[in-house]
Design an enzyme around this catalytic site. Structure first.
Site, mmCIF file in Angstrom:
data_model
loop_
_atom_site.group_PDB
_atom_site.id
_atom_site.type_symbol
_atom_site.label_atom_id
_atom_site.label_comp_id
_atom_site.label_asym_id
_atom_site.label_seq_id
_atom_site.Cartn_x
_atom_site.Cartn_y
_atom_site.Cartn_z
ATOM 1 N N ARG A 141 38.566 44.501 30.174
ATOM 2 C CA ARG A 141 38.973 43.690 31.327
ATOM 3 C C ARG A 141 40.261 42.912 31.081
ATOM 4 O O ARG A 141 41.048 42.726 31.998
ATOM 5 C CB ARG A 141 37.860 42.699 31.668
ATOM 6 C CG ARG A 141 36.670 43.359 32.278
ATOM 7 C CD ARG A 141 35.850 42.426 33.153
ATOM 8 N NE ARG A 141 34.751 43.182 33.727
ATOM 9 C CZ ARG A 141 33.568 43.339 33.134
ATOM 10 N NH1 ARG A 141 33.331 42.764 31.978
ATOM 11 N NH2 ARG A 141 32.629 44.061 33.698
ATOM 12 N N LYS A 152 23.960 49.142 19.620
ATOM 13 C CA LYS A 152 22.651 48.578 19.882
ATOM 14 C C LYS A 152 22.816 47.286 20.675
ATOM 15 O O LYS A 152 23.894 46.712 20.594
ATOM 16 C CB LYS A 152 21.898 48.341 18.572
ATOM 17 C CG LYS A 152 22.384 47.135 17.762
ATOM 18 C CD LYS A 152 21.394 46.750 16.716
ATOM 19 C CE LYS A 152 20.578 45.553 17.088
ATOM 20 N NZ LYS A 152 21.254 44.253 16.998
ATOM 21 N N ASP A 187 23.195 52.167 14.453
ATOM 22 C CA ASP A 187 22.438 51.090 13.837
ATOM 23 C C ASP A 187 23.195 50.830 12.548
ATOM 24 O O ASP A 187 23.118 51.625 11.604
ATOM 25 C CB ASP A 187 21.001 51.543 13.532
ATOM 26 C CG ASP A 187 20.192 50.424 12.897
ATOM 27 O OD1 ASP A 187 20.752 49.724 12.029
ATOM 28 O OD2 ASP A 187 19.024 50.247 13.264
ATOM 29 N N HIS A 188 23.971 49.754 12.499
ATOM 30 C CA HIS A 188 24.930 49.634 11.396
ATOM 31 C C HIS A 188 24.246 49.533 10.030
ATOM 32 O O HIS A 188 24.857 49.818 9.015
ATOM 33 C CB HIS A 188 25.924 48.492 11.624
ATOM 34 C CG HIS A 188 25.396 47.125 11.341
ATOM 35 N ND1 HIS A 188 24.637 46.417 12.229
ATOM 36 C CD2 HIS A 188 25.510 46.329 10.250
ATOM 37 C CE1 HIS A 188 24.323 45.252 11.705
ATOM 38 N NE2 HIS A 188 24.838 45.159 10.492
ATOM 39 N N LYS A 224 25.136 51.132 5.689
ATOM 40 C CA LYS A 224 25.296 50.344 4.454
ATOM 41 C C LYS A 224 25.001 51.257 3.262
ATOM 42 O O LYS A 224 24.007 51.983 3.278
ATOM 43 C CB LYS A 224 24.340 49.149 4.456
ATOM 44 C CG LYS A 224 24.695 48.079 5.509
ATOM 45 C CD LYS A 224 23.710 46.924 5.459
ATOM 46 C CE LYS A 224 23.882 45.962 6.623
ATOM 47 N NZ LYS A 224 24.907 44.957 6.469
ATOM 48 N N GLU A 269 18.718 35.808 7.252
ATOM 49 C CA GLU A 269 20.094 35.319 7.391
ATOM 50 C C GLU A 269 20.107 33.805 7.304
ATOM 51 O O GLU A 269 19.119 33.144 7.656
ATOM 52 C CB GLU A 269 20.646 35.711 8.761
ATOM 53 C CG GLU A 269 20.700 37.194 8.997
ATOM 54 C CD GLU A 269 21.259 37.497 10.387
ATOM 55 O OE1 GLU A 269 22.487 37.503 10.527
ATOM 56 O OE2 GLU A 269 20.461 37.690 11.312
ATOM 57 N N ASP A 317 16.269 42.125 18.282
ATOM 58 C CA ASP A 317 17.604 42.136 17.683
ATOM 59 C C ASP A 317 17.599 42.791 16.297
ATOM 60 O O ASP A 317 18.581 43.429 15.915
ATOM 61 C CB ASP A 317 18.089 40.676 17.579
ATOM 62 C CG ASP A 317 19.527 40.573 17.114
ATOM 63 O OD1 ASP A 317 20.386 41.272 17.691
ATOM 64 O OD2 ASP A 317 19.809 39.804 16.178
ATOM 65 N N HIS A 332 17.055 47.706 12.997
ATOM 66 C CA HIS A 332 17.462 47.711 11.584
ATOM 67 C C HIS A 332 16.260 47.792 10.633
ATOM 68 O O HIS A 332 16.209 48.623 9.732
ATOM 69 C CB HIS A 332 18.245 46.429 11.232
ATOM 70 C CG HIS A 332 19.455 46.204 12.088
ATOM 71 N ND1 HIS A 332 20.255 47.218 12.506
ATOM 72 C CD2 HIS A 332 20.015 45.058 12.582
ATOM 73 C CE1 HIS A 332 21.256 46.714 13.234
ATOM 74 N NE2 HIS A 332 21.117 45.413 13.297
ATOM 75 N N LYS A 354 16.735 34.046 11.405
ATOM 76 C CA LYS A 354 18.016 33.341 11.277
ATOM 77 C C LYS A 354 17.757 31.953 10.704
ATOM 78 O O LYS A 354 16.658 31.425 10.797
ATOM 79 C CB LYS A 354 18.689 33.240 12.642
ATOM 80 C CG LYS A 354 19.113 34.622 13.158
ATOM 81 C CD LYS A 354 20.179 34.524 14.199
ATOM 82 C CE LYS A 354 20.584 35.892 14.731
ATOM 83 N NZ LYS A 354 21.464 36.642 13.845
ATOM 84 N N LYS A 404 20.593 34.285 2.556
ATOM 85 C CA LYS A 404 20.878 35.586 3.180
ATOM 86 C C LYS A 404 20.430 36.656 2.197
ATOM 87 O O LYS A 404 20.935 36.731 1.074
ATOM 88 C CB LYS A 404 22.375 35.744 3.460
ATOM 89 C CG LYS A 404 22.728 37.112 4.052
ATOM 90 C CD LYS A 404 24.170 37.172 4.512
ATOM 91 C CE LYS A 404 24.563 38.570 4.996
ATOM 92 N NZ LYS A 404 23.983 38.948 6.277
HETATM 93 C C1 BG6 Z 1 23.154 42.564 14.297
HETATM 94 C C2 BG6 Z 1 22.402 41.498 15.022
HETATM 95 O O1 BG6 Z 1 22.742 43.834 14.736
HETATM 96 O O2 BG6 Z 1 22.919 42.439 12.899
HETATM 97 C C3 BG6 Z 1 22.818 40.117 14.516
HETATM 98 O O3 BG6 Z 1 22.645 41.599 16.419
HETATM 99 C C4 BG6 Z 1 22.665 40.041 13.027
HETATM 100 O O4 BG6 Z 1 22.069 39.099 15.159
HETATM 101 C C5 BG6 Z 1 23.340 41.213 12.351
HETATM 102 O O5 BG6 Z 1 23.240 38.822 12.599
HETATM 103 C C6 BG6 Z 1 23.018 41.227 10.875
HETATM 104 O O6 BG6 Z 1 23.821 42.173 10.255
HETATM 105 P P1 BG6 Z 1 24.157 42.051 8.719
HETATM 106 O O7 BG6 Z 1 24.913 43.296 8.428
HETATM 107 O O8 BG6 Z 1 24.962 40.790 8.553
HETATM 108 O O9 BG6 Z 1 22.849 41.956 8.017
#
Ligand code: BG6
Length: 509
Positions: free
Chosen positions: A64, A173, A202-203, A207, A241, A260, A265, A365, A370
């Protein structure tokens, strides 16, 4: 991290960073957003520096915010100055990269803007020889995914209208916010794309230590014989986290920890730990096995949810000695919010290998530390003759460390040197950084490169996404039906006390 290894280093032998994709244009929908500037753009730029992008490559931003091509190039440079994790944008490398960047100021509901995009893609094919190959990356809020897919088709940007090259779509996601919305979104996706053209990100799967779970299990002979109900007491998967919602209160308040983190994940980690060995390394052979794990988990009955799931929400507290506010006072969060910022769930994989072994999942969270890890706790020894008390001998624990430490650690018992037969717990540790002499590339780098190469192994398939929603749906419903007593844990703590009702042996964060 430096961009490319130049000095000879024996630890790096065999490290392959040079799998190059076909020529293509990648289009980022939502290119003025946070994910693009922090993750996607830096990953692409790093791929360019590693020499992993094809020579005939182009990037188009579609969002946008008002930019022309030069304005967007300047914006990208500014963001890379701040967020690039390798070399900063400079000199010939940057000039060369900037030339392949274009932008469309867009209203996602306006077909003419998608037609403008089509013209740019055709120009790229002609001038940059991108071969008709298109990767559409949806990094917008999920509410606009269906509209974008519909407009792609209306503008003739769907795969069927592009016989010259390939067309793929990457979907960020969350894929839906519950079972019904995920199914509705899938219906829209299927109208235009085949499953083989859909890359659901799904990141966590990108990893390095997560990719290593399969290598640990299936490239070694010592773990598999004991990787089952006969030897494993429990599996604990943690994604904790210290961060709060970090300016994403609006999104997070409608999501919560279950949606989330757990549904995607954490469940994906569970699948990698519990799956059977695939017959081949083919993407679908692997994803078939992952799906079978989810198919073996029965969604709980509503009445059982309180026995297998615990939720929490953080109150004010201290993180690293600094005061942080409660969730309900975060920007864009409803001051009476009942959204959970912590979820713990106990699941059983009801199959031959895992019958009776509990899998404990937790994510939250503003916790004490972490840490993302998988801890496989083995059973106690059958008979002991050391010392007097049975509990002096701790069970073996194999910990797969995902972050911030990356590696594997095996906890076992050893004799303390001296005259007495005294036993103590020690550990054997592998650490990626020292083991390979190289820092792991960020997940997005690997995933974007895989999507360009057409490798779906690290992307989630619809059947698994749907099943994961089916498993968490009764928990969502049960939580919707009852009002929680929130907040129930302090920022910087181990999470809500209630989690110990589920499991009294959570690993300390
Ligand atoms: C994301 C969530 O998919 O993953 C976030 O939406 C979260 O809320 C994050 O903080 C965590 O990713 P990582 O790689 O920092 O563990």
């Amino acid at each position: 991290m430096t961009a490319t290894a130049t000095a000879p280093n024996p630890l790096r032998e065999g490290l392959d960073t040079q799998r190059i994709s076909d020529p293509c244009t990648i289009v980022f929908f939502g290119a003025s957003g946070d994910l693009f500037k922090r993750m996607l753009l830096p990953s692409i730029y790093e791929l360019r520096q590693r020499g992993t992008l094809p020579t005939n490559f182009a990037l188009v931003g579609f969002a946008r915010s008002q930019y022309d091509d030069d304005g967007f190039r300047a914006y990208c440079k500014e963001q890379l100055d701040q967020f690039a994790y390798g070399a900063k944008p400079d000199g010939a490398m940057w000039d060369d990269f900037a030339k392949c960047i274009r932008y469309v100021t867009a209203d996602f509901g306006d077909t003419s803007h998608f037609e403008a995009l089509k013209r740019i893609l055709e120009e790229n094919d002609r001038d940059l020889k991108t071969g008709g190959n298109r990767l559409f990356y949806l990094s917008t809020p999920p509410s606009v995914f269906p509209g974008i897919i519909d407009q792609l088709q209306k503008a003739g940007l769907d795969p069927k209208s592009n016989p010259k090259g390939w067309t793929r779509i990457v979907v960020e996601k969350p894929f839906g916010t519950d079972l019904a919305s995920a199914r509705a979104l899938q219906t829209e996706v299927e109208k235009v794309f085949d499953e083989g053209q859909v890359y659901r990100i799904d990141h966590y799967l990108g990893k390095e230590p997560v990719q290593d779970i399969m290598a640990l299990r299936f490239a070694n002979v010592i773990f598999e014989p004991i990787w089952n109900r006969n030897y494993v007491q429990s599996v604990q998967i943690t994604a904790a986290e210290t961060l709060g919602v970090e300016g994403r209160g609006g999104y997070y308040d409608s999501a919560g920890a279950l949606r989330d983190m757990i549904q995607n994940h954490v469940m994906n980690l569970l699948a990698l730990v519990a799956m059977e060995p695939p017959a081949t390394a083919d993407a679908d052979a692997i994803r078939n096995e992952k799906f079978k794990v989810f198919a073996s988990i029965q969604p709980p009955a509503l009445a059982d949810v309180p026995k297998m799931a615990v939720r929490g929400q953080y109150d004010a507290g201290l993180i690293d000695g600094k005061p942080v506010p409660s969730y309900r006072t975060e920007p864009d969060v409803n001051p009476k919010s009942d959204t959970e910022t912590y979820a713990a769930v106990k699941l059983f994989v009801e199959n031959w290998r895992w019958a009776g072994v509990p899998f404990y999942l937790r994510s939250g969270k503003r916790l004490a530390r972490k840490v993302s890890e998988i801890a496989v706790t083995f059973k106690n020894i059958p008979h002991r003759f050391y010392g007097e008390k049975t509990d002096e001998i701790d069970p073996n624990v194999l910990v797969i460390k995902i972050q911030p430490d990356e590696g594997v650690s095996l906890r076992f018992e050893a004799k303390v040197p001296g005259q007495k037969s005294h036993i103590r717990t020690v550990s054997m540790d592998f650490n990626y950084g020292t083991g390979f002499g190289v820092q792991s590339p960020p997940a997005y780098e690997r995933l974007i490169a895989d999507a360009m190469r057409g490798d779906q192994t690290l992307f989630t398939r619809w059947d698994a996404v749907q099943r994961a929603w089916e498993i968490v749906t009764p928990i969502q419903q049960s939580w919707q039906n009852a009002t929680p007593t929130f907040p129930n844990y302090g920022a910087g703590s181990q999470g809500p006390h209630g989690a110990t009702q589920l499991f009294d042996d959570w690993r300390t964060l």
